[in-house]
Design a protein around this motif. Structure first.
Motif, PDB file in Angstrom:
ATOM      1  N   ALA A   1       0.847  -1.192   0.000  1.00  0.00           N
ATOM      2  CA  ALA A   1       0.000   0.000   0.000  1.00  0.00           C
ATOM      3  C   ALA A   1       0.886   1.247   0.000  1.00  0.00           C
ATOM      4  O   ALA A   1       1.857   1.335   0.752  1.00  0.00           O
TER       5      ALA A   1
ATOM      6  N   GLU B   1       0.263   5.233   0.514  1.00  0.00           N
ATOM      7  CA  GLU B   1      -0.692   6.276   0.887  1.00  0.00           C
ATOM      8  C   GLU B   1      -0.128   7.640   0.523  1.00  0.00           C
ATOM      9  O   GLU B   1       1.068   7.906   0.722  1.00  0.00           O
TER      10      GLU B   1
ATOM     11  N   THR C   1      -9.226   8.260  -1.231  1.00  0.00           N
ATOM     12  CA  THR C   1      -9.553   7.907   0.147  1.00  0.00           C
ATOM     13  C   THR C   1     -10.619   8.808   0.756  1.00  0.00           C
ATOM     14  O   THR C   1     -11.228   8.445   1.765  1.00  0.00           O
TER      15      THR C   1
ATOM     16  N   LEU D   1      -5.057   6.159  -2.001  1.00  0.00           N
ATOM     17  CA  LEU D   1      -4.407   4.905  -1.649  1.00  0.00           C
ATOM     18  C   LEU D   1      -4.100   4.174  -2.947  1.00  0.00           C
ATOM     19  O   LEU D   1      -4.998   3.961  -3.777  1.00  0.00           O
TER      20      LEU D   1
END
Length: 234
Positions: free
Chosen positions: A22, A24, A123, A190
């Protein structure tokens, strides 16, 4: 991690080699595709061609592993390809890769260059946590049909990414919904890189994605999380 990601037992049983990274990002600046993002896509297609060396995308070991996972939950991989294989086929075709917007172009370039599925979610539109599950068939999936907004439902047992409001991506990473997709107004995102061990290097792909995001959005805050293997949670 700000956003919780979980993988269900049922999905873990289908693909014990599944792993993800992931990335971010906040404070992003998106815009229409331009020469710089277009050049990234062209270079990614060149890197892909070098990697495949004349083979079809589905002959790559990583794509073969994804096809096996799709078959395991009842999807036909020749009909609904994982996102990386679908993009790779377009990259090698005469028409080349689509230009969407700068952020999407960036993560599509990483997907093609490394031959790994990569998705981007806004997000600010995700509700609750994200989890990879087998669908009941009742979850809503917001999409577009015939140019008009529509709501579909996944097949029972289909592997989907979902949040508290419904499905965000059908058939693992085959088709993203419109509710959480990245638009030119997106500022927080994300990015999820998905792989089947041992056939991919998600850490390297994630690091390159972070570098490109910083280049296209100077001042953005980028966090690359360590690769996570299947983490079973009921």
């Amino acid at each position: 991690m700000t956003l919780e990601l979980t993988v269900s037992d049922e999905v873990g049983a289908i693909a014990p080699g599944f792993t993800h990274v992931a990335v971010e990002a906040s404070g992003l600046v998106n815009a229409p595709s331009d020469e710089a993002s277009s050049a990234l896509l062209d270079d990614a297609a060149r890197r892909l061609a070098e990697r495949l060396a004349g083979r079809a995308p589905h002959e790559d070991p990583h794509m073969a592993a994804w096809r096996a996972a799709y078959t395991a939950f009842g999807s036909k991989p020749n009909r609904t390809r994982n996102s990386a294989e679908a993009l790779a086929k377009r990259a090698l075709a005469d028409g080349g890769l689509p230009r969407i917007n700068r952020l999407v172009d960036v993560y599509n370039a990483i997907s093609v260059a490394h031959l790994v599925p990569v998705g981007g979610e806004d997000t600010d539109h995700i509700k609750g946590s994200m989890r990879l599950v087998r669908a009941t068939g009742e979850e809503p999936f917001h999409t577009v049909a015939g140019g008009e907004p529509a709501v579909e439902h996944p097949d029972t047992g289909e592997v989907v990414w979902r949040d508290d409001e419904g499905v965000t991506c059908r058939r693992w990473n085959w088709r993203q919904g419109v509710r959480t997709r990245l638009t030119e107004e997106s500022v927080n995102a994300l990015f999820l890189l998905e792989g089947m061990a041992p056939h991919c290097d998600l850490a390297t792909a994630g690091a390159e994605l972070a570098e490109l995001l910083e280049k296209f959005s100077p001042g953005a805050r980028i966090t690359v999380h360590a690769p996570v293997a299947v983490s079973v949670q009921k």
